[in-house]
Every structure is written in structure tokens, then in C-alpha cells.
Design a protein around this motif. Structure first.
Motif, PDB file in Angstrom:
ATOM      1  N   PRO A 161       0.808  -1.218   0.000  1.00  0.00           N
ATOM      2  CA  PRO A 161       0.000   0.000   0.000  1.00  0.00           C
ATOM      3  C   PRO A 161       0.845   1.272   0.000  1.00  0.00           C
ATOM      4  N   VAL A 162       1.964   1.241   0.702  1.00  0.00           N
ATOM      5  CA  VAL A 162       2.797   2.446   0.738  1.00  0.00           C
ATOM      6  C   VAL A 162       3.356   2.735  -0.650  1.00  0.00           C
ATOM      7  N   GLY A 163       3.784   1.678  -1.343  1.00  0.00           N
ATOM      8  CA  GLY A 163       4.313   1.878  -2.692  1.00  0.00           C
ATOM      9  C   GLY A 163       3.249   2.410  -3.632  1.00  0.00           C
ATOM     10  N   VAL A 164       2.034   1.886  -3.499  1.00  0.00           N
ATOM     11  CA  VAL A 164       0.957   2.320  -4.377  1.00  0.00           C
ATOM     12  C   VAL A 164       0.613   3.785  -4.130  1.00  0.00           C
ATOM     13  N   LEU A 165       0.525   4.152  -2.854  1.00  0.00           N
ATOM     14  CA  LEU A 165       0.181   5.541  -2.558  1.00  0.00           C
ATOM     15  C   LEU A 165       1.293   6.494  -2.971  1.00  0.00           C
ATOM     16  N   SER A 166       2.531   6.072  -2.827  1.00  0.00           N
ATOM     17  CA  SER A 166       3.595   6.992  -3.233  1.00  0.00           C
ATOM     18  C   SER A 166       3.667   7.104  -4.743  1.00  0.00           C
ATOM     19  N   SER A 167       3.204   6.067  -5.475  1.00  0.00           N
ATOM     20  CA  SER A 167       3.190   6.225  -6.923  1.00  0.00           C
ATOM     21  C   SER A 167       2.043   7.117  -7.369  1.00  0.00           C
ATOM     22  N   LEU A 168       0.993   7.211  -6.526  1.00  0.00           N
ATOM     23  CA  LEU A 168      -0.112   8.091  -6.874  1.00  0.00           C
ATOM     24  C   LEU A 168       0.154   9.538  -6.486  1.00  0.00           C
ATOM     25  N   ALA A 169       1.067   9.729  -5.524  1.00  0.00           N
ATOM     26  CA  ALA A 169       1.230  11.065  -4.956  1.00  0.00           C
ATOM     27  C   ALA A 169       2.050  11.954  -5.871  1.00  0.00           C
ATOM     28  N   GLN A 170       1.706  13.231  -5.872  1.00  0.00           N
ATOM     29  CA  GLN A 170       2.510  14.197  -6.622  1.00  0.00           C
ATOM     30  C   GLN A 170       3.713  14.639  -5.803  1.00  0.00           C
ATOM     31  N   THR A 171       3.551  14.724  -4.518  1.00  0.00           N
ATOM     32  CA  THR A 171       4.649  15.118  -3.646  1.00  0.00           C
ATOM     33  C   THR A 171       4.682  14.148  -2.481  1.00  0.00           C
ATOM     34  N   GLU A 172       5.860  13.727  -2.133  1.00  0.00           N
ATOM     35  CA  GLU A 172       5.984  12.774  -1.046  1.00  0.00           C
ATOM     36  C   GLU A 172       7.005  13.322  -0.064  1.00  0.00           C
ATOM     37  N   VAL A 173       6.597  13.454   1.191  1.00  0.00           N
ATOM     38  CA  VAL A 173       7.488  13.997   2.215  1.00  0.00           C
ATOM     39  C   VAL A 173       7.737  12.896   3.225  1.00  0.00           C
ATOM     40  N   THR A 174       8.977  12.512   3.364  1.00  0.00           N
ATOM     41  CA  THR A 174       9.311  11.483   4.349  1.00  0.00           C
ATOM     42  C   THR A 174      10.037  12.149   5.491  1.00  0.00           C
ATOM     43  N   LEU A 175       9.479  11.960   6.697  1.00  0.00           N
ATOM     44  CA  LEU A 175      10.056  12.640   7.851  1.00  0.00           C
ATOM     45  C   LEU A 175      11.083  11.753   8.503  1.00  0.00           C
ATOM     46  N   GLY A 176      12.172  12.366   8.843  1.00  0.00           N
ATOM     47  CA  GLY A 176      13.216  11.613   9.526  1.00  0.00           C
ATOM     48  C   GLY A 176      14.041  12.584  10.320  1.00  0.00           C
TER      49      GLY A 176
END
Lengths: 316, 449
Positions: free
Chosen positions: A176-191
Motif C-alpha cells: 500500500p505504501v508503494g501504491v500511494l507513493s506512486s499516486l502522490a505528486q509530492t511525497e514527504v518522508t520525515l526523519g
């Protein structure tokens, strides 16, 4: 418009990050984890878009409304349209305020709006929805909502839609994470490291290479953003090759290099199958002083030296 | 070869052909071509449709994929009735390009198009097709483009192995008299008149399906069912399967399906490893292939296989498609900084080529293929390994690059004056031929790494 102008007139750099996240529209995925929580960034984005005068809808599923509204000024709180699915997620109290279809119905209802004003929809949280709805249905709804404005020949121009989704990546598998990140225009990963939070922002513009950058920041109590430099430089030198360039010819037992003289000699060498003009001349005009070819015959013990022509008795 | 094949096919239709041949005193070696006399001919008659040509190997009818370099790698083109599956790259930048080239080729040849997508409206996809290069003046632009990228080493003529200079290079410029396979300018859009003059059908999933449909287990996802019905209707109504005999002019139907298998189609193979509908996609491909084999159509499908969780499904999907091409872009991976790959944008893997009416398939010799998207052109080239400095990467390089590396090792180690200048197509050919003679000795040496 004074608060929004005041917000824009603030130090440009501090607001750049939020601007860039909201400018592209579409689905903005905020991936957080237990160590680096993302709700404060979500609230900072909500505050920014409220100050810019956009319509803001919040689908609150994970925390209560009071907790979400905590920390916002009263004018921002007045601008937020809050849909509460936390208190009564299955709609047992059968009040008419709640959307009949639950959060999914609320999302689908937002697909059908015809307002030309830009809208920001904040999903708090997308993980909650992903755990309760089938992934395909959620993806289809998100795609429908976030792509309303991409039809060029539309009669009624719909304003830009930004969907901010908070995803707790530890709760879900890679699918699901891969699918949503392929749908997203911008992806922000917090670290982050050592108490400093960082956001790795990946922007996917359509039909262009994705751009990514890492930004160190911290969020102030009034949910405005403070950009920082980042901790002590632990540079990852991508310019250095992983393998130090070693000359492979150093330890060979044979010589690979040609000296200048050898190179000249090699270049001037006429190869046996090369038909150069000198050869052509030599073949066409045999020089008189050039010895004609000789055959040197040393008869062996086994050789037959019969001088007779074996074909003599043939009647030719 | 073609004549022999004709003979075999005629002889294969047992008895009747021989009987007719003996009746008319005509041999079974029939010359192909239009018959001047109007008599009924007993030989096979080729269907002459615009934009198709028969394969030189087995007479199969081929259409162009829109990229002549890809056509060359696939053995001449895409056979009519087959499926070309493209495995998308991670950020989905280059696979839509191949998709659009395929559709643009259909418009230029006058084929009917069927575009199906769950993500974008097909009308928008058609607006973004690349413009075809039909004039000769564009050839000059191409030559300049190619010349600017040519390295000076490749201009050195070979002194010893001069016969290898006569080997055909991969076509990267427009050939003026080609009716099969056109070139496109990726920086310009196709003119509106061409799009409007073409006959196309669009299938946009959110419009066709209502969201409250219930799905029974072990059946096709409703999106797939609707798409199959749509395709079947088009094939039947427009007579691509020969069902409408009044149609005089036959045409090819080019089907393009975008992002098949993504959750936007309602399929959950990308979301979960053991979903409820894990056989939906494979059933769809099976039925689709049946529809294609009985009609004059060719299909291109792009699929995000990097998102599919169950690897067994990828293997099944590969088996159910005819040609499978995988794209791997270097964006975001560590190969982006590898100097070996600095000229290219990604790798192309030809994973499967079909054996249609044949025992062997038409594989190309070159296995290391990389692609590059220049400003106007999408080029596919064999990977070039230049010079001695690449010997350092030989030790750590992957095994599949053995043969070109092997030649470099030979050149470096044994015979310096035999080392020809490296140019696109030559290195791999020489390498392989030398390999077969010396592989016994060197394989032991190299497989130590």
C-alpha cells in the motif's frame, strides 16, 4: 487579505518549503513514523493554506476535534471546515451532520464540487482510512479528488485541489505504501538525527524527472515552520567513486604501453592485407634488378627424382 | 526462405492445393505479388494493409511499434494479434513515451486506435502524442543531432578488421523511403488535424463504472470485465475479426492499455500479496489474447510491475504476454552516479520474444541495451565500454556484462594492436566471435571474481 499578505511578506525562505509543497497540488503524502511525527507538519500546512485564503476541509479520524484545533488561532479555526469521524466513526448515533458514507462518502462528495476556488483537504489520517477501507477503493477516490482540475477542456474550471494525507508508514506493508507513493505528486518522508527533524521531499511533476531535496526544519508552537541548516556536515560524497580508480596496467607482467617511437613504427607499418599504392606499383611493374623468386629445393631421401613426365603416355 | 515457407504452407493444406495445382499445371512455387491476370489464384494472398509488412522470417504480418530501434530488436516489429507488455520504470516517465509512440504510429498509418486508461482521460493522452517527422528537412536536424553526440573515437577507421566496418549499425536517423516505422519529435505535439482525422475510441474507467458495484470472488474485476466487453464490441462492430464482410478496406486496430494492474483499475495485486482477486489480471490477459488472436489487432500494455507484491504473478503475466520489454531508469538509484552509465537514462531489458509459428525466436545478439531520451528522440543503444579504464569495473561488474568485458580483457591483455576502436555495434560482435574460440581458457580466469 491582510493576514495572508503578512504571511507572504514574511521571510521568504521560511515559507518556501510549505509553498512548494502546496503549489503543485494533487496528493501530498506525509510519511511519518513513531520517532518523527508528522501531525505537526500537517497542521503547519493546514495553517498555511488557511492563511492563503483557501478553503480547508479536514477529515479528522484519528484524533479528536479539540486536539486537532489546539494551537490554532481563532481566525484559522473559523476557516477550517472540520468533518469529525473520530467521535462516531460508524455513525451509530445517526445524526444528520455526519456524511452518510463515512469518510469515503465525504471524499466522494468533494469530487463533485464545482467551486472555482482552490481547496485543501487534509486527511488525518490516511492510515486510518487505509486500515478500514479496501486499498483500491481508497486509491480510486483519492485519484478522483486530486485530479479534478486536470481536465483542460472543461466547461467549468475547478480550482486547484491539494489533498494532504498523513501516512504512518510503520503500520503498512510495502504494497500500500508503494501504491500511494506512486499516486502522490509530492511525497514527504520525515526523519532526522539527534533531535533535528528533516523532511525528504520528492516532487513528481508529470512527464518530468522527479526532484528531491532534504530540508531540516523545526515547527514552532504556533505551527509555523523554522528552516534550519542541519546538523554537523556528514557529507556523503557521491562524487567520489566507490572504487578508487586504480590503473590496471601497473602490475601486469607484460607491457601494454607503447612508447612514441613504437607507436610511430606501428602506424607506419603496412599490414599484409592492406593494398597500398606502393604494393600496387611493385606488382604492376616488376623492377629489373629485383630478383625473381627462386625456389630452393633440397631433395629429401624419400623424394622420387624421376625425370620422366608421368603424363607422357596420355594421348592428349 | 519466404518462398520455401509459402511452399510448405501450401503443401500443408493437404491434398486440395496439390489437386488444384495438378489440374492447372501450375507448380506449387507461387510468386508473391499482385496477379496481372484476374484469375483466382490458389496461392496465398497477402493482405496489404497500410503500415504493415510481412516478416522476412516467417511471413507473419508485422506492425511497427513506433520506434524503429525497438522494431529491430523485436525482430522486425510487433506481430499482428500479439501483446506487447512494457514493464514501467519506477517513476513512470519513460513508459508513457513508448505508449505514445505506439499510438502515434497508428495515427500516422491510419489505423484505428483504442485507448484505455484509468488514470488519464484518453482524449488528453491523444493530445500529447509526439509529432511525426515526415519531411526530409527534418533529416538534416537529425543528422546534426547525431553528429553532435558522436565521439571522435568512432570516426577512426579500422585498419586490420576492416570488414567489420561494413556491419550495419543500428538505425537512429530517419530513412527517407520508409513506410514502415516513422520517426517522431518528442518535443512537439502531433498536429490537431491528424488526431481529428483519425478514428479512435477511448475507455476511461471512472466514467464507465459506478463505484458501488459488488465484486464476486474469483471473477474478473468489474473494470476488466467492462474493458473486455468494450474491446469485443469495437472489434465486432468495426469488423476487425472479419465478421463484417462488406468492409473492403481492412485496417488494424491498435489497442493501448495504460497502467494495467494498478489499483486505479480496481485490482489489488499491487496492494497486497495474497489479495482476493489475484487471478483477475491473468484471466484478463488470457481473454484479451484470445480476442487479439482472432482479429487484426495489436496491443500495447504498460504495467507497474515494480509495485506488484507477488512475484509469481509477474511470472504468470510474462508467460501470458507475447513480447515483454522492461524499462529500468537510473533516476534515484545508485547507478545514476556510475560513470559507466553517464550517457544513458536507463536500461532496456527485452525479457521475452514470442515464437510465432516457429521453433526459434528472433533474438538480437546484443543483450546490453540502454536507452537515452534526447531532446527530440528516444534512442536505444547497446552499451559501450570504452577503453582500458573500464577494466577496473570489470572486476566488480555484474556477470551479465561478461562478453563485452571479455573482449576488452582480450584487447588489454594479449593483443594490443587488435583492439579496434569501440563503437556501438561492433564491439559486441567481435567480442562474441572471439569468445567462442577462447572462452575455454578465459572462463576459468574470469569466473574467479
Amino acid at each position: 487579505m491582510t493576514p495572508s499578505e503578512g504571511a507572504r511578506a514574511g521571510t521568504g525562505r521560511e515559507l518556501e518549503m510549505l509553498d512548494s509543497l502546496l503549489a503543485l497540488g494533487g496528493l501530498v503524502l506525509l510519511r511519518d513514523s513513531v520517532e518523527w511525527e508528522g501531525r505537526s507538519l500537517l497542521k503547519a500546512l493546514v495553517k498555511k493554506s488557511a492563511l492563503c485564503g483557501e478553503q480547508v476541509h479536514i477529515l479528522g479520524c484519528e484524533v479528536s476535534e479539540e486536539e486537532f484545533r489546539e494551537g490554532f488561532d481563532s481566525d484559522i479555526n473559523n476557516r477550517l471546515v472540520y468533518h469529525d469521524f473520530f467521535r462516531d466513526p460508524l455513525n451509530w448515533s445517526k445524526t444528520e451532520e455526519a456524511f452518510p458514507g463515512g469518510p469515503l462518502g465525504a471524499l466522494r462528495a468533494m469530487c463533485k464540487r464545482t467551486d472555482p476556488a482552490p481547496v485543501t483537504i487534509a486527511l488525518d489520517s490516511l492510515s486510518w482510512l487505509l486500515l478500514r477501507l479496501p486499498c483500491t477503493t481508497l486509491c480510486q477516490a483519492l485519484h478522483a479528488v486530486s485530479h479534478q482540475d486536470s481536465c483542460p477542456g472543461d466547461s467549468s474550471p475547478v480550482g486547484k485541489v491539494s489533498v494532504l494525507g498523513l501516512l504512518h508508514e510503520e503500520l503498512h506493508g510495502p504494497g500500500p505504501v508503494g501504491v500511494l507513493s506512486s499516486l502522490a505528486q509530492t511525497e514527504v518522508t520525515l526523519g532526522g538525527t539527534m533531535g533535528h527533524a528533516s523532511a525528504h521531499i520528492l516532487c513528481r511533476r508529470p512527464r518530468q524527472r522527479p526532484t528531491d531535496q532534504t530540508q531540516w526544519f523545526s515547527i514552532l508552537p504556533d505551527f509555523s515552520l523554522d528552516l534550519q541548516q542541519g546538523p554537523s556536515v556528514e557529507s556523503q560524497p557521491y562524487s567520489d567513486p566507490h572504487i578508487p580508480l586504480v590503473d590496471p596496467t601497473t602490475h601486469l607482467t607484460f607491457n601494454l604501453h607503447l612508447s612514441k617511437k613504437e607507436r610511430e613504427a606501428r602506424d607506419s607499418l603496412t599490414l599484409p592485407f592492406q593494398f597500398s599504392s606502393e604494393k600496387q606499383q611493385a606488382l604492376l611493374r616488376p623492377r629489373p634488378d629485383q630478383a625473381t623468386s627462386h625456389i630452393f629445393y633440397e631433395p629429401d631421401a624419400y623424394d622420387d627424382l624421376d625425370q620422366e613426365d608421368p603424363d607422357d603416355d596420355l594421348d592428349i | 526462405m519466404a518462398a520455401v515457407a509459402t511452399c510448405d504452407s501450401v503443401a500443408g493444406s493437404t491434398g486440395s492445393a496439390v489437386a488444384t495445382a495438378s489440374k492447372r499445371n501450375v507448380t506449387s512455387f507461387q510468386k508473391r505479388g499482385p496477379r496481372a491476370s484476374g484469375t483466382n489464384d490458389s496461392g496465398p494472398r497477402l493482405v496489404s494493409i497500410a503500415g504493415t509488412r510481412p516478416s522476412v522470417r516467417n511471413g507473419q504480418l508485422l506492425v511497427s511499434t513506433g520506434l524503429p530501434a525497438l522494431d529491430q530488436l523485436l525482430g522486425g516489429g510487433l506481430a499482428v494479434g500479439t501483446v506487447l507488455l512494457i514493464e514501467e520504470d519506477k517513476y513512470n516517465i519513460y513508459s508513457p513515451l513508448l505508449f505514445k509512440y505506439f499510438l502515434a504510429e497508428g495515427i500516422v498509418n491510419g489505423h484505428t486506435l483504442l485507448v484505455a486508461s484509468a488514470k488519464e482521460d484518453p482524449a488528453n493522452i491523444l493530445q500529447e502524442l509526439p509529432a511525426p517527422l515526415l519531411d526530409d528537412k527534418c533529416k538534416k536536424e537529425f543528422d546534426e543531432d547525431v553528429y553532435n553526440h558522436k565521439t571522435p573515437e568512432s570516426n577512426i577507421k579500422m585498419k586490420i578488421a576492416w570488414r567489420y566496418q561494413l556491419l550495419p549499425k543500428m538505425e537512429i536517423g530517419p530513412v527517407s523511403s520508409s513506410r514502415f516505422g516513422h520517426y517522431y519529435d518528442a518535443s512537439k505535439r502531433m498536429p490537431q488535424e491528424l488526431i481529428e482525422a483519425s478514428n479512435w475510441h477511448g475507455f476511461f474507467l471512472p466514467e464507465k463504472i459506478s463505484s458501488t458495484l459488488k465484486v464476486e470472488p474469483c471473477s474478473l474485476t468489474p473494470g476488466y470485465t467492462k474493458l473486455l466487453q468494450f474491446i469485443q464490441n469495437i472489434i465486432y462492430e468495426e469488423g476487425f475479426d472479419g465478421s463484417n464482410p462488406q468492409k473492403k478496406q481492412r485496417n488494424i486496430l491498435r489497442i493501448g492499455i495504460q497502467n494495467l494492474g494498478s489499483p486505479l483499475w480496481g485490482d489489488d495485486i499491487c496492494c497486497a500479496e495474497n489479495g482476493g482477486n489475484s487471478h483477475s489480471l491473468t484471466k484478463f490477459l488470457y481473454v484479451l489474447r484470445g480476442l487479439l488472436r482472432t482479429s487484426l489487432s495489436a496491443c500495447i500494455i504498460t504495467m507497474p510491475t515494480h509495485l506488484i507484491q507477488n512475484k509469481a504473478i509477474i511470472a504468470r503475466v510474462t508467460n501470458l504476454s507475447d513480447i515483454v520489454v522492461g524499462l529500468e531508469s537510473f533516476i534515484g538509484s545508485e547507478r545514476e552516479t556510475n560513470p559507466l552509465y553517464k550517457d544513458y537514462h536507463g536500461l532496456i531489458h527485452i525479457r521475452q520474444i514470442p515464437r510465432l509459428n516457429n521453433l526459434i525466436c528472433d533474438e538480437s545478439d546484443v543483450k546490453d541495451l540502454a536507452f537515452k531520451l534526447k531532446r527530440k528522440l528516444f534512442t536505444i543503444e547497446a552499451e559501450v565500454q570504452k577503453g582500458v579504464s573500464t577494466a577496473t569495473f570489470l572486476l566488480d561488474g555484474p556477470r551479465k556484462k561478461l562478453f563485452p568485458c571479455l573482449f576488452q580483457l582480450l584487447g588489454v591483455a594479449c593483443i594490443p594492436w587488435l583492439m579496434a576502436s569501440s563503437s556501438v555495434f561492433k564491439v559486441s560482435n567481435i567480442g562474441e566471435s572471439l569468445c567462442y574460440q577462447l572462452s575455454g581458457f578465459f572462463s576459468a580466469y574470469l569466473f574467479h571474481f
